[in-house]
Design a protein around this motif. Structure first.
Motif, PDB file in Angstrom:
ATOM      1  N   GLU A 292       0.982  -1.301  -0.090  1.00 40.00           N
ATOM      2  CA  GLU A 292       0.045  -0.058  -0.050  1.00 40.00           C
ATOM      3  C   GLU A 292       0.758   1.303  -0.055  1.00 40.00           C
ATOM      4  N   ALA A 293       1.766   1.355   1.056  1.00 39.32           N
ATOM      5  CA  ALA A 293       2.369   2.689   1.102  1.00 39.32           C
ATOM      6  C   ALA A 293       3.449   2.929  -0.021  1.00 39.32           C
ATOM      7  N   LEU A 294       4.186   2.001  -0.581  1.00 35.58           N
ATOM      8  CA  LEU A 294       5.257   2.154  -1.152  1.00 35.58           C
ATOM      9  C   LEU A 294       5.343   1.013  -2.344  1.00 35.58           C
ATOM     10  N   PRO A 295       4.275   1.243  -3.241  1.00 37.18           N
ATOM     11  CA  PRO A 295       3.993   0.005  -4.242  1.00 37.18           C
ATOM     12  C   PRO A 295       5.182   0.391  -5.608  1.00 37.18           C
ATOM     13  N   LEU A 296       6.230  -0.049  -5.492  1.00 34.32           N
ATOM     14  CA  LEU A 296       7.289   0.272  -6.633  1.00 34.32           C
ATOM     15  C   LEU A 296       7.027  -0.403  -7.809  1.00 34.32           C
ATOM     16  N   ILE A 297       7.242   0.071  -9.048  1.00 32.89           N
ATOM     17  CA  ILE A 297       6.995  -0.535 -10.042  1.00 32.89           C
ATOM     18  C   ILE A 297       8.354  -1.168 -10.761  1.00 32.89           C
ATOM     19  N   ARG A 298       8.749  -2.373 -11.158  1.00 35.98           N
ATOM     20  CA  ARG A 298       9.973  -2.664 -11.856  1.00 35.98           C
ATOM     21  C   ARG A 298      11.047  -1.944 -11.119  1.00 35.98           C
ATOM     22  N   TYR A 299      11.349  -2.283 -10.032  1.00 30.53           N
ATOM     23  CA  TYR A 299      12.290  -1.651  -8.997  1.00 30.53           C
ATOM     24  C   TYR A 299      13.763  -2.178  -9.416  1.00 30.53           C
ATOM     25  N   ARG A 300      14.788  -1.609  -9.902  1.00 27.01           N
ATOM     26  CA  ARG A 300      15.728  -2.220 -10.157  1.00 27.01           C
ATOM     27  C   ARG A 300      16.996  -2.614  -8.876  1.00 27.01           C
ATOM     28  N   THR A 301      16.765  -3.569  -8.594  1.00 28.42           N
ATOM     29  CA  THR A 301      17.432  -3.984  -7.244  1.00 28.42           C
ATOM     30  C   THR A 301      19.132  -4.014  -7.313  1.00 28.42           C
ATOM     31  N   GLY A 302      19.838  -3.866  -8.477  1.00 27.28           N
ATOM     32  CA  GLY A 302      21.137  -4.022  -8.497  1.00 27.28           C
ATOM     33  C   GLY A 302      21.898  -5.495  -8.210  1.00 27.28           C
ATOM     34  N   ASP A 303      20.994  -6.321  -7.868  1.00 31.53           N
ATOM     35  CA  ASP A 303      21.474  -7.665  -7.579  1.00 31.53           C
ATOM     36  C   ASP A 303      21.352  -8.482  -8.803  1.00 31.53           C
ATOM     37  N   ILE A 304      22.689  -9.368  -8.818  1.00 34.74           N
ATOM     38  CA  ILE A 304      22.895 -10.164  -9.774  1.00 34.74           C
ATOM     39  C   ILE A 304      22.459 -11.703  -9.432  1.00 34.74           C
ATOM     40  N   CYS A 305      21.445 -12.071 -10.212  1.00 35.44           N
ATOM     41  CA  CYS A 305      21.127 -13.532  -9.792  1.00 35.44           C
ATOM     42  C   CYS A 305      20.379 -14.072 -11.132  1.00 35.44           C
ATOM     43  N   LYS A 306      19.819 -15.400 -10.776  1.00 31.28           N
ATOM     44  CA  LYS A 306      19.065 -16.040 -11.803  1.00 31.28           C
ATOM     45  C   LYS A 306      17.770 -16.480 -11.284  1.00 31.28           C
ATOM     46  N   LEU A 307      16.737 -16.778 -12.139  1.00 30.75           N
ATOM     47  CA  LEU A 307      15.581 -17.300 -11.780  1.00 30.75           C
ATOM     48  C   LEU A 307      15.382 -18.692 -11.824  1.00 30.75           C
ATOM     49  N   LYS A 308      15.024 -19.589 -11.266  1.00 34.85           N
ATOM     50  CA  LYS A 308      14.846 -20.858 -11.451  1.00 34.85           C
ATOM     51  C   LYS A 308      13.321 -21.536 -11.276  1.00 34.85           C
ATOM     52  N   LYS A 309      12.666 -21.970 -12.575  1.00 26.85           N
ATOM     53  CA  LYS A 309      11.564 -22.281 -12.235  1.00 26.85           C
ATOM     54  C   LYS A 309      11.459 -23.937 -12.361  1.00 26.85           C
ATOM     55  N   GLU A 310      11.547 -24.621 -11.116  1.00 25.93           N
ATOM     56  CA  GLU A 310      11.581 -26.167 -11.165  1.00 25.93           C
ATOM     57  C   GLU A 310      10.684 -26.501 -10.043  1.00 25.93           C
ATOM     58  N   LYS A 311      10.331 -27.723 -10.351  1.00 28.70           N
ATOM     59  CA  LYS A 311       9.585 -28.503  -9.013  1.00 28.70           C
ATOM     60  C   LYS A 311      10.488 -28.477  -7.769  1.00 28.70           C
ATOM     61  N   CYS A 312       9.858 -28.073  -6.684  1.00 30.14           N
ATOM     62  CA  CYS A 312      10.569 -28.073  -5.500  1.00 30.14           C
ATOM     63  C   CYS A 312      10.156 -29.378  -4.771  1.00 30.14           C
ATOM     64  N   SER A 313      11.192 -30.006  -4.084  1.00 26.45           N
ATOM     65  CA  SER A 313      10.617 -31.264  -3.278  1.00 26.45           C
ATOM     66  C   SER A 313       9.841 -30.967  -1.865  1.00 26.45           C
ATOM     67  N   CYS A 314       9.812 -29.595  -1.424  1.00 23.48           N
ATOM     68  CA  CYS A 314       9.239 -28.992  -0.411  1.00 23.48           C
ATOM     69  C   CYS A 314       7.821 -28.675  -0.829  1.00 23.48           C
ATOM     70  N   GLY A 315       7.446 -28.676  -2.039  1.00 27.12           N
ATOM     71  CA  GLY A 315       5.900 -28.555  -2.254  1.00 27.12           C
ATOM     72  C   GLY A 315       5.235 -27.047  -2.536  1.00 27.12           C
ATOM     73  N   ARG A 316       6.571 -26.261  -2.297  1.00 26.31           N
ATOM     74  CA  ARG A 316       5.965 -24.997  -2.731  1.00 26.31           C
ATOM     75  C   ARG A 316       5.966 -24.630  -4.043  1.00 26.31           C
ATOM     76  N   THR A 317       5.287 -23.890  -4.655  1.00 28.53           N
ATOM     77  CA  THR A 317       5.345 -23.645  -6.105  1.00 28.53           C
ATOM     78  C   THR A 317       5.727 -22.116  -6.382  1.00 28.53           C
ATOM     79  N   PHE A 318       6.093 -21.561  -5.585  1.00 29.51           N
ATOM     80  CA  PHE A 318       6.927 -20.214  -5.756  1.00 29.51           C
ATOM     81  C   PHE A 318       8.155 -20.307  -6.674  1.00 29.51           C
ATOM     82  N   ILE A 319       8.385 -19.546  -7.467  1.00 30.16           N
ATOM     83  CA  ILE A 319       9.475 -19.515  -8.184  1.00 30.16           C
ATOM     84  C   ILE A 319      10.926 -19.541  -7.326  1.00 30.16           C
ATOM     85  N   LYS A 320      12.026 -19.940  -7.606  1.00 32.43           N
ATOM     86  CA  LYS A 320      13.113 -19.531  -6.740  1.00 32.43           C
ATOM     87  C   LYS A 320      14.234 -18.743  -7.412  1.00 32.43           C
TER      88      LYS A 320
END
Ligand code: DLL
Length: 434
Positions: A292-320
């Motif tokens: 509500e207070a600070l809804p930032l759009i496409r905020y550039r974090t400066g952090d370098i990483c990659k996204l991993k869309k894979e099934k996780c054994s914990c059962g969570r479906t959130f992307i990693k």
């Protein structure tokens, strides 16, 4: 058995999650346009109407937000609600330029606490646990973030804050803390202090740690797990997006699940701002769809990483997301070769060195010089100068073969490098002052 704080959302199907995300996105875009002058101007300049944003795919039409936007509107020019509706403010720990102030409504604080409760739960936390919080309390988000997460989970928060390391150890022993929350560098300092106090850490009740706020490596994870006899989990976040709990690790310890129902991630090429496919390294960008207070759009974090869309054994479906390699502004360029401090840490620890090191960079006669100072390992007693020379040579060779950089290695006395109680300063770049 894995336990979840909010199973319905954390294990939602792709369609269910997309439905939540789309509804929140559409609502937030309108709130941004109607309440934040900077966004209204940016949309108008681009000829973009908020009504054009109808699906998640439309995110790519939206403008980016930069750290400087928050600085330029300091302190609260980007909030989307009246001042009277704010419940709390924090500030980023920025070391350069003006601090950035971030604001929360009552509901934002609840959302944030839930994100941290989810993280604690994923690390095996439950209502019976004593959660020892050694992140700093105050304007920094670490302390209060995990604090309210622990309370929301029904656990017991111990608000130790950082510093006074012997007392931290006493509290771990006396209060029988179950989960430790602090920066990874502080975890090693606490472990080392416990050892020096003659405490057998295998006898502590402690079983897990939730470590973040700075880049760390798999080697550092093993080091901490061994030192404290616990399972070490990564947690990520940044003040601008909410604080700790933007993403968190589960039992699989193979990347951090992003709380995607509140923070929509993208990876972009930092130079061209082009969106990169899943699996490629780039800069992490977040759209805060549920704030509500600070809804930032496409905020550039400066952090370098990659996204991993894979099934996780914990059962969570959130992307990693993968571990953070480093921040784009932390990357060192040594004689044209790019290297992140975390890559140097990785080499040092894989060779059995302890996690106490300092990287110094200088420019001498137009040449970049990289000096890596590392403490002589505790269990190593060099008998002759030749012994130390051998180690130094071995480290330098490994740096050259794995990172392609030439470094001068200095072995220094045990306990001679500064220890950190919060975010460790691992790099001194003398070229910046020149
Ligand atoms: O460091 C929030 C936090 C507190 C996260 C406690 C986790 C635990 P800031 O001070 O605004 O907020 O710094 C944010 O820290 O952009 C990253 O560069 C870095 N960072 C945070 N978590 C991690 C992590 C807090 N797990 C900046 N791994 C971010 C690597 C991290 N870097």
């Amino acid at each position: 058995m894995d336990s979840y704080y909010n199973k319905e959302v954390e294990c939602a199907s792709e369609e269910e999650l997309q439905k939540i995300q789309t509804e929140r996105l559409i609502d937030m875009v309108h709130r941004c346009y109607n309440n934040i002058p900077l966004y209204k101007k940016r949309f108008d300049d681009m000829g973009l109407s908020p009504d054009e944003i109808k699906s998640l795919d439309d995110i790519k039409k939206l403008p980016f937000t930069y750290k400087n936007d928050l600085r330029d509107t300091y302190p609260l020019g980007m909030t989307a609600v009246p001042r009277s509706e704010l419940s709390r403010v924090h500030a980023s720990s920025g070391t350069t330029g003006k601090q950035t102030v971030v604001a929360y409504t009552k509901k934002d604080l609840e959302v944030w606490a839930e994100c941290c409760a989810r993280a604690l739960c994923a690390a095996g936390g439950n209502k019976d646990d004593f959660v020892h919080i050694s992140y700093g309390y105050g304007l920094f988000t670490g302390g209060l973030g995990l604090h309210y997460g622990a309370e929301m989970l029904g656990a017991t928060a111990i608000p130790v804050s950082s510093g006074n390391t012997k007392r931290q150890v006493d509290i771990l022993v006396d209060y029988e803390s179950d989960i430790l929350c602090c920066t990874p560098s502080y975890a090693t300092y606490i472990g080392e202090t416990a050892k020096n106090m003659g405490i057998d850490t295998s006898k502590l009740k402690l079983r897990a740690g939730i470590f973040g706020a700075e880049a760390w490596t798999e080697q550092m994870r093993s080091e901490i797990e061994e030192l404290l006899h616990i399972k070490a989990y990564d947690i990520y976040g940044l003040s601008e997006i909410c604080g700790p709990g933007v993403s968190f690790e589960c039992n699989e310890q193979s990347g951090m699940h992003i709380n995607e129902d509140y923070f929509y991630p993208e990876i972009i090429d930092p130079d061209t701002e082009e969106v990169l496919p899943c699996g490629e390294y780039g800069e992490l960008v977040f759209t805060c769809i549920g704030r509500e207070a600070l809804p930032l759009i496409r905020y550039r974090t400066g952090d370098i990483c990659k996204l991993k869309k894979e099934k996780c054994s914990c059962g969570r479906t959130f992307i990693k997301m993968s571990r953070i390699k480093g921040r784009s502004d932390d990357m060192l360029i040594i004689r044209g070769i790019n290297v992140f401090p975390s890559q140097i840490e990785s080499v040092l620890l894989s060779l059995g060195m302890e996690p106490n090191y300092l990287i110094e960079v200088d420019r001498v006669k137009n040449q970049d010089i990289l000096v890596v100072k590392v403490e002589i390992p505790r269990d190593f007693t060099p008998v002759t100068i030749k012994d130390t020379e051998k180690i130094k040579k071995h480290i330098a060779q490994e740096m050259k073969s794995t990172l392609n950089i030439s470094a001068i290695i200095k072995l220094v006395e045990q306990n001679s490098l500064p220890r950190s109680e919060g975010k460790a300063v691992r790099v001194i770049d003398h070229r910046i002052q020149k």
